[in-house]
Design an enzyme around this catalytic site. Structure first.
Site, PDB file in Angstrom:
ATOM      1  N   PRO A  77       0.873  -1.270   0.029  1.00 36.17           N
ATOM      2  CA  PRO A  77       0.153  -0.081   0.156  1.00 36.17           C
ATOM      3  C   PRO A  77       0.990   1.334   0.089  1.00 36.17           C
ATOM      4  CG  PRO A  77      -0.571  -1.517   1.668  1.00 36.17           C
ATOM      5  CD  PRO A  77       0.604  -2.025   1.011  1.00 36.17           C
ATOM      6  N   ALA A 134       1.643   3.983   3.489  1.00 37.83           N
ATOM      7  CA  ALA A 134       0.944   3.558   4.381  1.00 37.83           C
ATOM      8  C   ALA A 134       2.076   3.098   5.521  1.00 37.83           C
ATOM      9  CB  ALA A 134      -0.012   2.508   4.082  1.00 37.83           C
ATOM     10  N   GLY A 135       3.276   3.302   5.663  1.00 40.95           N
ATOM     11  CA  GLY A 135       4.163   2.868   6.564  1.00 40.95           C
ATOM     12  C   GLY A 135       4.652   1.570   6.411  1.00 40.95           C
ATOM     13  N   LEU A 136       4.466   0.990   5.096  1.00 37.46           N
ATOM     14  CA  LEU A 136       5.034  -0.171   4.809  1.00 37.46           C
ATOM     15  C   LEU A 136       6.252  -0.247   3.594  1.00 37.46           C
ATOM     16  CD1 LEU A 136       2.220  -2.725   4.511  1.00 37.46           C
ATOM     17  CD2 LEU A 136       3.630  -2.175   6.465  1.00 37.46           C
ATOM     18  N   ASP A 148      14.698   2.527   5.836  1.00 39.90           N
ATOM     19  CA  ASP A 148      13.763   2.038   4.848  1.00 39.90           C
ATOM     20  C   ASP A 148      14.379   1.443   3.715  1.00 39.90           C
ATOM     21  OD1 ASP A 148      11.864   3.103   6.264  1.00 39.90           O
ATOM     22  OD2 ASP A 148      10.402   3.782   4.608  1.00 39.90           O
TER      23      ASP A 148
HETATM   24  O1  PMV Z   1       6.178   5.803   6.899  1.00 39.67           O
HETATM   25  P1  PMV Z   1       7.371   5.358   6.079  1.00 39.67           P
HETATM   26  O2  PMV Z   1       7.535   3.853   5.661  1.00 39.67           O
HETATM   27  O3  PMV Z   1       7.744   6.367   5.068  1.00 39.67           O
HETATM   28  O4  PMV Z   1       8.625   5.419   7.198  1.00 39.67           O
HETATM   29  C1  PMV Z   1       8.916   6.742   7.657  1.00 39.67           C
HETATM   30  C2  PMV Z   1       9.841   6.357   9.053  1.00 39.67           C
HETATM   31  C3  PMV Z   1      10.470   7.455   9.651  1.00 39.67           C
HETATM   32  O5  PMV Z   1      11.334   7.281  10.683  1.00 39.67           O
HETATM   33  C4  PMV Z   1       9.541   8.524  10.204  1.00 39.67           C
HETATM   34  C5  PMV Z   1      11.253   8.745   8.628  1.00 39.67           C
HETATM   35  C6  PMV Z   1      12.502   7.933   8.081  1.00 39.67           C
HETATM   36  O6  PMV Z   1      12.908   8.146   7.301  1.00 39.67           O
HETATM   37  O7  PMV Z   1      13.268   7.026   9.033  1.00 39.67           O
END
Ligand code: PMV
Length: 327
Positions: free
Chosen positions: A111, A114-116, A163
C-alpha cells in the site's frame, strides 16, 4: 527489459527516533514492488503503474514537468514521478549516461504511503533495474546508499537510511545514523498488519516531531526513550523472547502517540488488536494513517481487525529474508 523487485517493511521499533540518530529495527516483509524498465530512444521517462493501491495512472514526461502528459491529478503525478525521477537520476549517474530515457512499469503489492516502505521499495527496485538496463551492476551497499539519496531528496532531507537499507538487504536490520547492519535471523515473528486505507505525509509528520522535540525537553527525552526501548528490543530479539518484544512494541506505540503521530484509525486498530490478545501492536512508519503491525500467532487479531470500523484490510505477513531481487 529489465525487472527488479524489492520488499516493503514494518518497523519493529524505532521510527521517527531514527531520524535523530537513535537506533531502529525494521524488518522486510513478503510484499514487493516490481519495477520493469525498458530503455527508450529519447531521453524521456514514461511511468505506468496499474497495480498500486490506488487507481492506475500513466504519465510521460521529459525535461520539463509542465509538458507531462498525464491521466490523473497533479498530486499523484508528484508521488509517481518523485521517486522514479530520483531512481532514474541515480541510474544515469551510476552508469555515466546522463540522457538515458526509460519506460518504467511499477507493480506493487505494498500500500502506498502507509508505513510499509512502498517508496523505498520502488526506489531500490527502480535504481537496480535501470542501472542493469544500462549495463551496470551495483553492489547492495551502493544500491542502498543511492536509494537513500532518492528518499532524502524527495522527503526534503527528512529521511533515515532505515527503509532503503532494509528493502535492499531484506531480513531484520539495525540502522543507527549511517551505521547499517543486517541482524542475525530473528525468531519466528507472527506479523499481522491492519491497514486503514489511508496515508500519512511523512515529511509533515517528521517536521511535527522535530518541532515538538525542539520546543519541549520532555519531547526530546521521549525520542531518547525510544532509543533505549530499541536497545532493549534488540536484546529481546537476540534472546528470541517474543513476549518481551510484544510488550516493547506496545510501549513504543505509546511513545509515538505522545509524539503526536498516531491517528484515531490507527488507535482503533491498536485497541482492537490488544483486546483480541495480540502479543504486541504498534503503528508502523511515519503514522498519521496507514498501517499498524501486531504480533499474534493465533487468528484472533486478524479477525478482530477485519471487524474494526476504519480498518480496510487485515493480513498476515512473513519476514522476507531476501532484499532486492533480480527478476
Ligand atoms: O512511513 P514510512 O514507511 O515512509 O517510514 C517513515 C519512517 C520515519 O522514521 C518516520 C522517517 C525515516 O525516514 O526514517
Amino acid at each position: 527489459m529489465t525487472t527488479s523487485s524489492a520488499p516493503g517493511k514494518v518497523y519493529l521499533f524505532g521510527e521517527h527516533a531514527v531520524v535523530y540518530g537513535e537506533p531502529a529495527v525494521p524488518c522486510a516483509v513478503d510484499r514487493r514492488a516490481r519495477v520493469t524498465v525498458e530503455q527508450r530512444d529519447d531521453s524521456r521517462i514514461r511511468v505506468e503503474a496499474d497495480d498500486l493501491s490506488l487507481d492506475g495512472f500513466t504519465v510521460t514526461y521529459g525535461e520539463n514537468p509542465d509538458d507531462a502528459d498525464v491521466n490523473v491529478p497533479g498530486d499523484l503525478v508528484a508521488a509517481a514521478t518523485g521517486y522514479v525521477d530520483g531512481a532514474v537520476a541515480q541510474a544515469r549517474d551510476a552508469a555515466g549516461v546522463p540522457d538515458a530515457g526509460f519506460s518504467v512499469t511499477i507493480e506493487s503489492a505494498i500500500p502506498l504511503g502507509a508505513g510499509l516502505g512502498s517508496s523505498a521499495a520502488v526506489a531500490v527496485a527502480g535504481i537496480d533495474a535501470a542501472t542493469r538496463a544500462l549495463g551496470v551492476e551495483l553492489s547492495c551497499g551502493e544500491l542502498a546508499d543511492r536509494a537513500y539519496r532518492v528518499e532524502h531528496d524527495v522527503q526534503e532531507g527528512q529521511a533515515s537510511r532505515a527503509d532503503t537499507f532494509c528493502s535492499t538487504m531484506g531480513g531484520a536490520v539495525r540502522v543507527e545514523g549511517d551505521a547499517c547492519e543486517r541482524l542475525p535471523e530473528p525468531p519466528d515473528l507472527p506479523f499481522v498488519i491492519g491497514y486503514d486505507g489511508g496515508t500519512g505525509d511523512t515529511g509533515e509528520l517528521v517536521a511535527g516531531v522535530r518541532a515538538l522535540r525542539e520546543r519541549y525537553g520532555f519531547a526530546a527525552d521521549t525520542v531518547e526513550s525510544i532509543g533505549d526501548l530499541v536497545r532493549e528490543g534488540e536484546r529481546a530479539l537476540r534472546e528470541g523472547d517474543v513476549a518481551r518484544l510484544g510488550e516493547l512494541m506496545d510501549y513504543n506505540h505509546g511513545l509515538l502517540s505522545a509524539l503526536g503521530v498516531s491517528a484515531r484509525s490507527l488507535d482503533a486498530m491498536v485497541w482492537a488488536a490488544r483486546d483480541a490478545g495480540a502479543t504486541g501492536v504498534k503503528l508502523t512508519g511515519a503514522g498519521g494513517g496507514g498501517c499498524v503491525v501486531a504480533l499474534d500467532e493465533t487468528d484472533a487479531t486478524e479477525t478482530a481487525l477485519e471487524y474494526t470500523p476504519g480498518c480496510e484490510s487485515a493480513f498476515r505477513a512473513e519476514l522476507d529474508a531476501e532484499g532486492v531481487r533480480r527478476e
